[in-house]
Design a protein around this motif. Structure first.
Motif, PDB file in Angstrom:
ATOM      1  N   LEU A  40      58.202  20.453  20.323  1.00 22.12           N
ATOM      2  CA  LEU A  40      57.504  21.437  20.928  1.00 22.12           C
ATOM      3  C   LEU A  40      58.283  21.711  22.377  1.00 22.12           C
ATOM      4  O   LEU A  40      58.389  22.961  22.928  1.00 22.12           O
ATOM      5  CB  LEU A  40      56.322  21.325  21.021  1.00 22.12           C
ATOM      6  CG  LEU A  40      55.221  21.401  19.566  1.00 22.12           C
ATOM      7  CD1 LEU A  40      54.014  20.902  19.774  1.00 22.12           C
ATOM      8  CD2 LEU A  40      55.524  22.776  19.146  1.00 22.12           C
ATOM      9  N   PHE A  75      63.917  33.892  19.746  1.00 19.29           N
ATOM     10  CA  PHE A  75      63.399  33.876  18.338  1.00 19.29           C
ATOM     11  C   PHE A  75      64.471  33.164  17.500  1.00 19.29           C
ATOM     12  O   PHE A  75      64.438  32.339  16.588  1.00 19.29           O
ATOM     13  CB  PHE A  75      62.951  35.020  17.803  1.00 19.29           C
ATOM     14  CG  PHE A  75      61.564  35.348  18.530  1.00 19.29           C
ATOM     15  CD1 PHE A  75      60.508  34.525  18.718  1.00 19.29           C
ATOM     16  CD2 PHE A  75      61.269  36.674  19.100  1.00 19.29           C
ATOM     17  CE1 PHE A  75      59.421  35.003  19.478  1.00 19.29           C
ATOM     18  CE2 PHE A  75      59.892  37.018  19.701  1.00 19.29           C
ATOM     19  CZ  PHE A  75      59.088  36.206  19.825  1.00 19.29           C
ATOM     20  N   ILE A 100      55.818  23.009  12.709  1.00 19.50           N
ATOM     21  CA  ILE A 100      56.897  23.677  13.446  1.00 19.50           C
ATOM     22  C   ILE A 100      57.564  24.630  12.259  1.00 19.50           C
ATOM     23  O   ILE A 100      57.807  25.635  12.682  1.00 19.50           O
ATOM     24  CB  ILE A 100      57.786  22.737  14.073  1.00 19.50           C
ATOM     25  CG1 ILE A 100      57.021  22.202  15.280  1.00 19.50           C
ATOM     26  CG2 ILE A 100      58.999  23.654  14.585  1.00 19.50           C
ATOM     27  CD1 ILE A 100      57.751  21.083  16.051  1.00 19.50           C
ATOM     28  N   SER A 101      57.742  24.057  11.274  1.00 22.72           N
ATOM     29  CA  SER A 101      58.721  24.772  10.242  1.00 22.72           C
ATOM     30  C   SER A 101      57.774  25.831   9.851  1.00 22.72           C
ATOM     31  O   SER A 101      58.244  26.888   9.098  1.00 22.72           O
ATOM     32  CB  SER A 101      58.869  23.657   9.086  1.00 22.72           C
ATOM     33  OG  SER A 101      57.824  23.080   8.379  1.00 22.72           O
ATOM     34  N   SER A 102      56.546  25.765   9.807  1.00 24.56           N
ATOM     35  CA  SER A 102      55.598  26.929   9.254  1.00 24.56           C
ATOM     36  C   SER A 102      55.670  27.971  10.246  1.00 24.56           C
ATOM     37  O   SER A 102      55.141  29.332   9.816  1.00 24.56           O
ATOM     38  CB  SER A 102      54.145  26.505   9.035  1.00 24.56           C
ATOM     39  OG  SER A 102      53.779  26.101  10.169  1.00 24.56           O
ATOM     40  N   TRP A 103      56.448  27.942  11.367  1.00 24.25           N
ATOM     41  CA  TRP A 103      56.702  28.955  12.350  1.00 24.25           C
ATOM     42  C   TRP A 103      57.534  29.918  11.944  1.00 24.25           C
ATOM     43  O   TRP A 103      57.737  31.238  12.325  1.00 24.25           O
ATOM     44  CB  TRP A 103      56.864  28.556  13.611  1.00 24.25           C
ATOM     45  CG  TRP A 103      56.095  27.773  14.524  1.00 24.25           C
ATOM     46  CD1 TRP A 103      54.678  27.441  14.295  1.00 24.25           C
ATOM     47  CD2 TRP A 103      56.284  26.927  15.637  1.00 24.25           C
ATOM     48  NE1 TRP A 103      53.954  26.597  15.085  1.00 24.25           N
ATOM     49  CE2 TRP A 103      55.110  26.443  15.933  1.00 24.25           C
ATOM     50  CE3 TRP A 103      57.153  26.886  16.454  1.00 24.25           C
ATOM     51  CZ2 TRP A 103      54.875  25.450  17.000  1.00 24.25           C
ATOM     52  CZ3 TRP A 103      57.227  26.017  17.479  1.00 24.25           C
ATOM     53  CH2 TRP A 103      55.848  25.500  17.844  1.00 24.25           C
ATOM     54  N   ASP A 106      56.707  33.740  10.987  1.00 21.80           N
ATOM     55  CA  ASP A 106      56.361  34.547  12.321  1.00 21.80           C
ATOM     56  C   ASP A 106      57.461  34.796  13.167  1.00 21.80           C
ATOM     57  O   ASP A 106      57.623  35.705  13.724  1.00 21.80           O
ATOM     58  CB  ASP A 106      55.270  33.842  12.926  1.00 21.80           C
ATOM     59  CG  ASP A 106      53.954  33.685  11.995  1.00 21.80           C
ATOM     60  OD1 ASP A 106      53.721  34.745  11.309  1.00 21.80           O
ATOM     61  OD2 ASP A 106      53.221  32.740  12.172  1.00 21.80           O
ATOM     62  N   LEU A 107      58.353  33.761  13.201  1.00 21.64           N
ATOM     63  CA  LEU A 107      59.607  33.869  14.164  1.00 21.64           C
ATOM     64  C   LEU A 107      60.633  34.955  13.710  1.00 21.64           C
ATOM     65  O   LEU A 107      61.060  35.962  14.571  1.00 21.64           O
ATOM     66  CB  LEU A 107      60.327  32.522  14.426  1.00 21.64           C
ATOM     67  CG  LEU A 107      59.325  31.523  15.011  1.00 21.64           C
ATOM     68  CD1 LEU A 107      60.102  30.324  15.173  1.00 21.64           C
ATOM     69  CD2 LEU A 107      59.238  31.947  16.688  1.00 21.64           C
TER      70      LEU A 107
END
Length: 221
Positions: A40, A75, A100-103, A106-107
């Protein structure tokens, strides 16, 4: 101020790279429990570094385009980093933080939105520098490949820009000029406004037949 921001951005990018390397060797360092915090922090520093690369010393439209493109780059960089680090984690028989991988979805949406926004603002013309008029003193003027333009009195000129560079200008007052032709130097007076782009002042060498037809005399005498 822009130079200071660039230096800070470089520092942030360097710190994010160092934290990424620390995450790769977290096992031997015994900091498995801080894995998510390291990532992060690294991604946050990387993203902040990209945003700080915005050209703040430019006019508003150009600064907005630069900001949106840097958001897009941030991004995309994080998406690629997640994929690469996730692949390395699988090789290490480790688990990449799911939070984090679930972002990624959205990214991806953010990258597409900011990229399209930057492209739209760029094409809309908001990123172009406002054209600033300039004063041309009497007896002065531009030169173009052997063609001399001289204004007969103080007048105003407007630059002509294309694709970010100046390709000519418009002189609003009366202009006297001299230019080369196959028959010699010719002088003329042109009423304003006069553009310095595409003026057909340049001549070409004519054949004997063309010279005879136009003047009644041969070039060879």
């Amino acid at each position: 101020m822009s130079l200071v921001f660039r230096r800070i951005a470089g520092t942030f990018s360097g710190l994010s790279a160092i934290l990424g390397l620390v995450w790769l060797i977290r096992g031997p360092l015994g900091i498995q429990s801080s894995s998510t915090t390291l990532l992060l922090t690294a991604f946050g520093l990387f993203f902040a570094g990209r945003v700080l690369r915005t050209e703040t010393n430019s006019w508003v439209g150009r600064a907005l385009v630069s900001f949106l493109w840097n958001l897009t780059a941030g991004f995309v960089g994080i998406i690629l980093s997640i994929w690469i680090l996730g692949w390395i984690a699988s090789l290490q028989s480790s688990v990449f933080p799911i939070m984090i991988s679930s972002w990624v979805p959205d990214l991806v949406i953010g990258a597409i939105a900011t990229g399209l926004g930057a492209y739209a603002v760029h094409k809309s013309g908001l990123a172009r520098r406002a054209v600033t008029p300039f004063l041309v003193a009497e007896g002065r003027g531009p030169r173009m490949k052997g063609t001399n333009l001289t204004v007969k009195q103080d007048t105003v000129g407007m630059p002509i820009r294309r694709e970010g560079r100046t390709i000519g200008c418009v002189l609003l007052g009366e202009v006297s000029t001299s230019f080369k032709t196959p028959m010699g130097i010719v002088s003329a007076s042109l009423p304003g406004p006069v553009t310095t782009v595409g003026i057909p002042f340049q001549g070409r060498t004519v054949t004997n037949d063309e010279a005879l037809k136009m003047t009644g005399k041969s070039q060879i005498s």
